[in-house]
Design a protein around this motif. Structure first.
Motif, PDB file in Angstrom:
ATOM      1  N   GLU A 135       0.827  -1.205   0.000  1.00 41.46           N
ATOM      2  CA  GLU A 135       0.000   0.000   0.000  1.00 41.46           C
ATOM      3  C   GLU A 135       0.860   1.252   0.000  1.00 41.46           C
ATOM      4  O   GLU A 135       1.946   1.282   0.569  1.00 41.46           O
ATOM      5  CB  GLU A 135      -0.876   0.053   1.261  1.00 41.46           C
ATOM      6  CG  GLU A 135      -2.082  -0.826   1.232  1.00 41.46           C
ATOM      7  CD  GLU A 135      -2.969  -0.592   2.452  1.00 41.46           C
ATOM      8  OE1 GLU A 135      -4.175  -0.440   2.258  1.00 41.46           O
ATOM      9  OE2 GLU A 135      -2.448  -0.556   3.580  1.00 41.46           O
TER      10      GLU A 135
ATOM     11  N   THR B 112      -2.217  -8.107  -3.078  1.00 38.35           N
ATOM     12  CA  THR B 112      -3.012  -6.899  -3.256  1.00 38.35           C
ATOM     13  C   THR B 112      -2.093  -5.685  -3.305  1.00 38.35           C
ATOM     14  O   THR B 112      -1.233  -5.510  -2.439  1.00 38.35           O
ATOM     15  CB  THR B 112      -4.030  -6.735  -2.104  1.00 38.35           C
ATOM     16  OG1 THR B 112      -4.902  -7.863  -2.107  1.00 38.35           O
ATOM     17  CG2 THR B 112      -4.852  -5.474  -2.271  1.00 38.35           C
TER      18      THR B 112
ATOM     19  N   ARG C 184      -2.447  -1.603  -3.466  1.00 31.32           N
ATOM     20  CA  ARG C 184      -3.364  -0.472  -3.312  1.00 31.32           C
ATOM     21  C   ARG C 184      -2.586   0.836  -3.310  1.00 31.32           C
ATOM     22  O   ARG C 184      -1.566   0.962  -2.629  1.00 31.32           O
ATOM     23  CB  ARG C 184      -4.120  -0.558  -1.989  1.00 31.32           C
ATOM     24  CG  ARG C 184      -5.198  -1.567  -1.978  1.00 31.32           C
ATOM     25  CD  ARG C 184      -6.118  -1.373  -0.769  1.00 31.32           C
ATOM     26  NE  ARG C 184      -7.015  -2.496  -0.697  1.00 31.32           N
ATOM     27  CZ  ARG C 184      -7.115  -3.329   0.331  1.00 31.32           C
ATOM     28  NH1 ARG C 184      -6.383  -3.132   1.401  1.00 31.32           N
ATOM     29  NH2 ARG C 184      -7.954  -4.321   0.306  1.00 31.32           N
ATOM     30  N   ARG C 185      -3.118   1.772  -4.075  1.00 29.43           N
ATOM     31  CA  ARG C 185      -2.549   3.115  -4.130  1.00 29.43           C
ATOM     32  C   ARG C 185      -1.049   3.078  -4.443  1.00 29.43           C
ATOM     33  O   ARG C 185      -0.236   3.667  -3.731  1.00 29.43           O
ATOM     34  CB  ARG C 185      -2.849   3.868  -2.827  1.00 29.43           C
ATOM     35  CG  ARG C 185      -4.336   4.090  -2.619  1.00 29.43           C
ATOM     36  CD  ARG C 185      -4.675   4.808  -1.325  1.00 29.43           C
ATOM     37  NE  ARG C 185      -4.160   4.177  -0.116  1.00 29.43           N
ATOM     38  CZ  ARG C 185      -4.772   3.164   0.530  1.00 29.43           C
ATOM     39  NH1 ARG C 185      -5.911   2.692   0.089  1.00 29.43           N
ATOM     40  NH2 ARG C 185      -4.237   2.655   1.631  1.00 29.43           N
TER      41      ARG C 185
ATOM     42  N   GLU D 259      -5.801  -1.982  -6.955  1.00 32.26           N
ATOM     43  CA  GLU D 259      -6.848  -1.009  -6.649  1.00 32.26           C
ATOM     44  C   GLU D 259      -6.244   0.382  -6.498  1.00 32.26           C
ATOM     45  O   GLU D 259      -5.260   0.555  -5.771  1.00 32.26           O
ATOM     46  CB  GLU D 259      -7.558  -1.366  -5.343  1.00 32.26           C
ATOM     47  CG  GLU D 259      -8.359  -2.639  -5.403  1.00 32.26           C
ATOM     48  CD  GLU D 259      -9.041  -2.955  -4.082  1.00 32.26           C
ATOM     49  OE1 GLU D 259     -10.218  -3.307  -4.129  1.00 32.26           O
ATOM     50  OE2 GLU D 259      -8.390  -2.836  -3.022  1.00 32.26           O
ATOM     51  N   ASN D 260      -6.856   1.338  -7.183  1.00 30.38           N
ATOM     52  CA  ASN D 260      -6.456   2.743  -7.059  1.00 30.38           C
ATOM     53  C   ASN D 260      -4.969   2.944  -7.342  1.00 30.38           C
ATOM     54  O   ASN D 260      -4.283   3.682  -6.649  1.00 30.38           O
ATOM     55  CB  ASN D 260      -6.816   3.282  -5.668  1.00 30.38           C
ATOM     56  CG  ASN D 260      -8.293   3.181  -5.397  1.00 30.38           C
ATOM     57  OD1 ASN D 260      -9.105   3.690  -6.171  1.00 30.38           O
ATOM     58  ND2 ASN D 260      -8.657   2.489  -4.344  1.00 30.38           N
ATOM     59  N   CYS D 261      -4.481   2.270  -8.372  1.00 29.78           N
ATOM     60  CA  CYS D 261      -3.085   2.394  -8.772  1.00 29.78           C
ATOM     61  C   CYS D 261      -2.977   3.233 -10.044  1.00 29.78           C
ATOM     62  O   CYS D 261      -3.927   3.348 -10.814  1.00 29.78           O
ATOM     63  CB  CYS D 261      -2.481   1.013  -9.035  1.00 29.78           C
ATOM     64  SG  CYS D 261      -2.434  -0.065  -7.592  1.00 29.78           S
TER      65      CYS D 261
ATOM     66  N   CYS E  53      -8.296   2.048 -11.271  1.00 24.47           N
ATOM     67  CA  CYS E  53      -6.908   2.403 -11.556  1.00 24.47           C
ATOM     68  C   CYS E  53      -6.831   3.355 -12.752  1.00 24.47           C
ATOM     69  O   CYS E  53      -7.735   3.412 -13.579  1.00 24.47           O
ATOM     70  CB  CYS E  53      -6.089   1.150 -11.877  1.00 24.47           C
ATOM     71  SG  CYS E  53      -5.856   0.045 -10.475  1.00 24.47           S
TER      72      CYS E  53
END
Length: 187
Positions: free
Chosen positions: A6, A35, A37-38, A60-62, A80
């Motif tokens: 993350e 996982t 994230r960001r 997610e949110n990359c 993303c």
């Protein structure tokens, strides 16, 4: 394995043996439940994510460029910003349930699905499709439209396209909106 990455910035990585900021290649077949994230990737000379194998990778949110190959099983790319990429799929048994949800694609080209020549050489039937749902595609270069290819097993659904050249049969683009600067092209 269950691993979570993350809030990481990857920059100026992958210019030696790894070749990418994150490189899941041979030896990663047993990796699962990864996982990301960001994760913000930029200025990596050879690529951001190369995923050649592994199970249930979640992005997610990359912000990234990615290349996924035929041994990747059940990836999820959600919310993303994709700055370039390709996903090549063979069969449901080999690749599981692939999900692309609500991403923004700001790049020059993207190809989804297995090319017909590759499919024929590996005896792949077009009954297993990769569906990219709810994406926004914005051609990053105002001088040339983004090339969006729906190959033999690729389908785009509920997507919005701006400044794009769509390649592939019309039936591969379902309930999509074509905005300014969009054209359709033969193969």
């Amino acid at each position: 394995f269950n691993m979570l990455f993350e809030d990481i910035e990857n920059t100026h990585c992958g210019d030696e043996s790894c070749r990418c900021a994150s490189d899941a290649e041979d030896g990663w077949d047993g990796m699962q439940n990864m996982t990301y994230r960001r994760i913000n990737c930029h200025d990596n000379p050879n690529g951001d994510f190369t995923i050649c194998c592994g199970h249930s990778f979640v992005y997610e949110n990359c912000s990234m460029r990615w290349w996924m190959w035929q041994r990747v099983h059940s990836p999820l790319v959600r919310n993303c910003t994709v700055k370039g990429g390709e996903w090549d799929c063979l069969t449901r048994t080999r690749n599981g349930y692939t999900r692309f949800e609500n991403n923004v694609y700001d790049c020059r080209a993207i190809r989804l699905g297995t090319q017909a020549g590759v499919a024929a050489s590996k005896k792949v039937t077009p009954d297993w499709e990769i569906v990219l749902d709810g994406g926004t595609f914005r051609g990053a270069d105002t001088n040339a439209p983004m090339r969006v290819s729906a190959e033999l097993t690729g389908r785009f659904r509920n997507c919005t396209f701006e400044n794009c050249q769509l390649v592939g049969p019309e039936k591969r683009f379902t309930d999509c909106t074509l905005g300014a600067g969009c054209t359709r092209a033969a193969k």
